[in-house]
Design a protein around this motif. Structure first.
Motif, PDB file in Angstrom:
ATOM      1  N   PHE A 231       0.834  -1.201   0.000  1.00 57.90           N
ATOM      2  CA  PHE A 231       0.000   0.000   0.000  1.00 57.90           C
ATOM      3  C   PHE A 231       0.869   1.252   0.000  1.00 57.90           C
ATOM      4  CE2 PHE A 231      -2.421  -3.455   1.783  1.00 57.90           C
ATOM      5  CZ  PHE A 231      -3.573  -3.410   1.010  1.00 57.90           C
ATOM      6  N   LEU A 232       1.955   1.228   0.746  1.00 60.15           N
ATOM      7  CA  LEU A 232       2.886   2.352   0.770  1.00 60.15           C
ATOM      8  C   LEU A 232       3.542   2.540  -0.597  1.00 60.15           C
ATOM      9  CD1 LEU A 232       4.377   4.596   2.259  1.00 60.15           C
ATOM     10  CD2 LEU A 232       6.073   2.874   2.944  1.00 60.15           C
ATOM     11  N   ILE A 233       3.977   1.447  -1.203  1.00 57.72           N
ATOM     12  CA  ILE A 233       4.635   1.514  -2.508  1.00 57.72           C
ATOM     13  C   ILE A 233       3.708   2.154  -3.541  1.00 57.72           C
ATOM     14  CG2 ILE A 233       5.472   0.089  -4.437  1.00 57.72           C
ATOM     15  CD1 ILE A 233       6.642  -1.816  -2.253  1.00 57.72           C
ATOM     16  N   VAL A 234       2.442   1.748  -3.552  1.00 54.24           N
ATOM     17  CA  VAL A 234       1.492   2.273  -4.541  1.00 54.24           C
ATOM     18  C   VAL A 234       1.111   3.715  -4.218  1.00 54.24           C
ATOM     19  CG1 VAL A 234      -0.846   2.019  -5.474  1.00 54.24           C
ATOM     20  CG2 VAL A 234       0.628   0.017  -5.234  1.00 54.24           C
ATOM     21  N   LEU A 235       0.755   3.999  -2.972  1.00 53.89           N
ATOM     22  CA  LEU A 235       0.346   5.365  -2.619  1.00 53.89           C
ATOM     23  C   LEU A 235       1.471   6.367  -2.803  1.00 53.89           C
ATOM     24  CD1 LEU A 235      -1.887   4.885   0.550  1.00 53.89           C
ATOM     25  CD2 LEU A 235      -2.592   5.690  -1.708  1.00 53.89           C
ATOM     26  N   ALA A 236       2.698   5.960  -2.513  1.00 55.72           N
ATOM     27  CA  ALA A 236       3.837   6.858  -2.656  1.00 55.72           C
ATOM     28  C   ALA A 236       4.315   6.949  -4.104  1.00 55.72           C
ATOM     29  CB  ALA A 236       4.979   6.412  -1.741  1.00 55.72           C
ATOM     30  N   GLY A 237       3.750   6.122  -4.988  1.00 56.54           N
ATOM     31  CA  GLY A 237       4.127   6.173  -6.394  1.00 56.54           C
ATOM     32  C   GLY A 237       5.543   5.720  -6.655  1.00 56.54           C
ATOM     33  N   LYS A 238       6.002   4.735  -5.900  1.00 54.22           N
ATOM     34  CA  LYS A 238       7.374   4.238  -6.036  1.00 54.22           C
ATOM     35  C   LYS A 238       7.463   3.270  -7.216  1.00 54.22           C
ATOM     36  CE  LYS A 238       8.406   4.784  -1.165  1.00 54.22           C
ATOM     37  NZ  LYS A 238       8.930   4.179   0.060  1.00 54.22           N
ATOM     38  N   THR A 239       7.322   3.814  -8.420  1.00 54.64           N
ATOM     39  CA  THR A 239       7.286   2.985  -9.622  1.00 54.64           C
ATOM     40  C   THR A 239       8.611   2.277  -9.884  1.00 54.64           C
ATOM     41  OG1 THR A 239       7.835   4.905 -10.975  1.00 54.64           O
ATOM     42  CG2 THR A 239       5.493   4.378 -10.719  1.00 54.64           C
TER      43      THR A 239
ATOM     44  N   GLU B 218       3.829  -6.167  -8.273  1.00 58.66           N
ATOM     45  CA  GLU B 218       3.202  -7.037  -7.265  1.00 58.66           C
ATOM     46  C   GLU B 218       2.307  -6.204  -6.346  1.00 58.66           C
ATOM     47  OE1 GLU B 218       4.513  -9.591  -3.321  1.00 58.66           O
ATOM     48  OE2 GLU B 218       6.052  -8.774  -4.627  1.00 58.66           O
ATOM     49  N   SER B 219       2.783  -5.044  -5.962  1.00 56.99           N
ATOM     50  CA  SER B 219       2.006  -4.183  -5.071  1.00 56.99           C
ATOM     51  C   SER B 219       0.711  -3.734  -5.728  1.00 56.99           C
ATOM     52  CB  SER B 219       2.838  -2.968  -4.655  1.00 56.99           C
ATOM     53  OG  SER B 219       3.959  -3.380  -3.905  1.00 56.99           O
ATOM     54  N   LEU B 220       0.768  -3.413  -7.016  1.00 57.85           N
ATOM     55  CA  LEU B 220      -0.456  -3.051  -7.739  1.00 57.85           C
ATOM     56  C   LEU B 220      -1.458  -4.203  -7.721  1.00 57.85           C
ATOM     57  CD1 LEU B 220       0.903  -1.150 -10.865  1.00 57.85           C
ATOM     58  CD2 LEU B 220      -0.456  -0.194  -8.995  1.00 57.85           C
ATOM     59  N   ASN B 221      -0.973  -5.418  -7.904  1.00 56.54           N
ATOM     60  CA  ASN B 221      -1.877  -6.570  -7.872  1.00 56.54           C
ATOM     61  C   ASN B 221      -2.506  -6.743  -6.499  1.00 56.54           C
ATOM     62  OD1 ASN B 221      -1.531  -7.284 -10.556  1.00 56.54           O
ATOM     63  ND2 ASN B 221       0.241  -8.546 -10.112  1.00 56.54           N
TER      64      ASN B 221
END
Length: 108
Positions: free
Chosen positions: A37-45, A52-55
């Motif tokens: 959730f942190l990876i996606v919300l922070a936009g750590k592309t 995996e985080s998007l999934n």
């Protein structure tokens, strides 16, 4: 967690701060619940686990039960971020996928 009437960007920043705090205070076995959730919300592309985080976030959005306004705000914030980046790849999850659904309880 009180979310009140904040803008989408303010909510996103509040959730990022809360997730970072939860990662900091929890043992390693629990930290994994919050990372996608942190990876996606922070936009750590650039993060190797971004796909995996998007999934995981997609799975959460399809299956989460929302009980409070804060839960709904978290859901809407994730949904708005996800619609901006629909990438994602099939993956193996490190934990039981159902464990990721519990993140809203920790955010409260």
């Amino acid at each position: 967690m009180e979310t009140g009437n904040f803008s989408r960007n303010e909510l996103r920043e509040m959730f990022i701060q809360r997730l970072e705090h939860l990662i900091h205070i929890n043992p390693p076995s629990r930290k994994e619940r919050f990372l996608p959730f942190l990876i996606v919300l922070a936009g750590k592309t650039g993060d190797p686990r971004y796909g995996e985080s998007l999934n995981i976030v997609r799975y959460f959005l399809q299956n989460a039960m929302l009980f409070t306004k804060g839960d709904e705000d978290f859901y809407r914030t994730l949904r708005s971020v996800l619609t901006r980046d629909e990438r994602g790849n099939p993956c193996r999850w490190e934990r039981s996928i159902q464990d990721y659904l519990k993140v809203v309880y920790d955010l409260r």
